[in-house]
Design an enzyme around this catalytic site. Structure first.
Site, PDB file in Angstrom:
ATOM      1  CB  CYS A 112      -0.874   0.041   1.248  1.00  0.00           C
ATOM      2  SG  CYS A 112      -2.128  -1.230   1.336  1.00  0.00           S
TER       3      CYS A 112
ATOM      4  CD  GLU B   8      -2.252   4.078   3.022  1.00  0.00           C
ATOM      5  OE1 GLU B   8      -1.801   3.278   2.160  1.00  0.00           O
ATOM      6  OE2 GLU B   8      -3.445   4.365   3.118  1.00  0.00           O
TER       7      GLU B   8
ATOM      8  CB  CYS C 200      -1.697   0.922   6.159  1.00  0.00           C
ATOM      9  SG  CYS C 200      -1.002   0.325   4.610  1.00  0.00           S
TER      10      CYS C 200
END
Ligand code: THU
Length: 164
Positions: free
Chosen positions: A73, A75, A115
């Site tokens: 991801c 993040e 995350c």
């Protein structure tokens, strides 16, 4: 039995124009960072931009893989990049935005579970809250004062005992 309730305060803005100049710039940066995503499988591009305590900015975007679970991801790409480029420097704020083939980018998305756990690791490590600005290409924006608020009862190094 003692019933308890979990709730937290966050801010809702009608549009990017209602943010401070610095926050609007960071969200704009996150929107631009969606173009750096490698998302040939989901066709869902996420962009993130962090403002660090030293005033530097670090970007992240999702990086997918033919072996789907290997993908990262935006993040976590950002957090690893920030920690590698500026080790020991806390992160103040992260703006996150997205665009996708099958969605209209007109509302906030918020970080996935993995995350959230990773964000909390950085908050715990630096003893510094990471503020989140969540917004699409248009529409409402949520400002969460501290990432850990999104992970109630989270597991941290403190739970592993002294020395961690
Ligand atoms: N994704 C992110 O990068 N951040 C989020 O907060 C949610 C999901 C990515 C993972 C995957 O590459 C794509 O979006 C679809 O799930």
């Amino acid at each position: 039995m003692n019933p308890e309730k979990y709730s937290f305060d966050f801010e809702v803005y009608h549009s990017i124009n209602d943010l401070s100049a610095a926050d609007a710039e960071l969200l704009h940066d996150a929107q631009a960072a969606t173009t750096m995503a490698y998302a040939p499988y989901s066709h869902f591009q996420v962009g993130a931009m962090a403002l660090l305590a030293n005033g530097k900015k670090v970007a992240g975007s999702n990086q997918e893989n033919a072996s789907y679970p290997v993908g990262l991801c935006a993040e976590r790409v950002l957090l690893s990049a920030a920690s590698s480029l500026y080790p020991g420097i806390p992160i103040h704020t992260i703006a996150i935005s997205y665009q996708g083939e099958s969605v209209v980018s007109n509302r906030p998305i918020s970080p996935c579970g993995i995350c959230r756990q990773t964000l909390v690791e950085y908050e715990t490590r630096f003893k510094h809250p990471i503020r989140l600005i969540l917004g699409g290409k248009e529409g409402k924006i949520w400002v969460i004062p501290q990432s850990g608020l999104l992970l109630p009862f989270g597991f941290t190094g403190d739970d592993l005992g002294e020395g961690n």
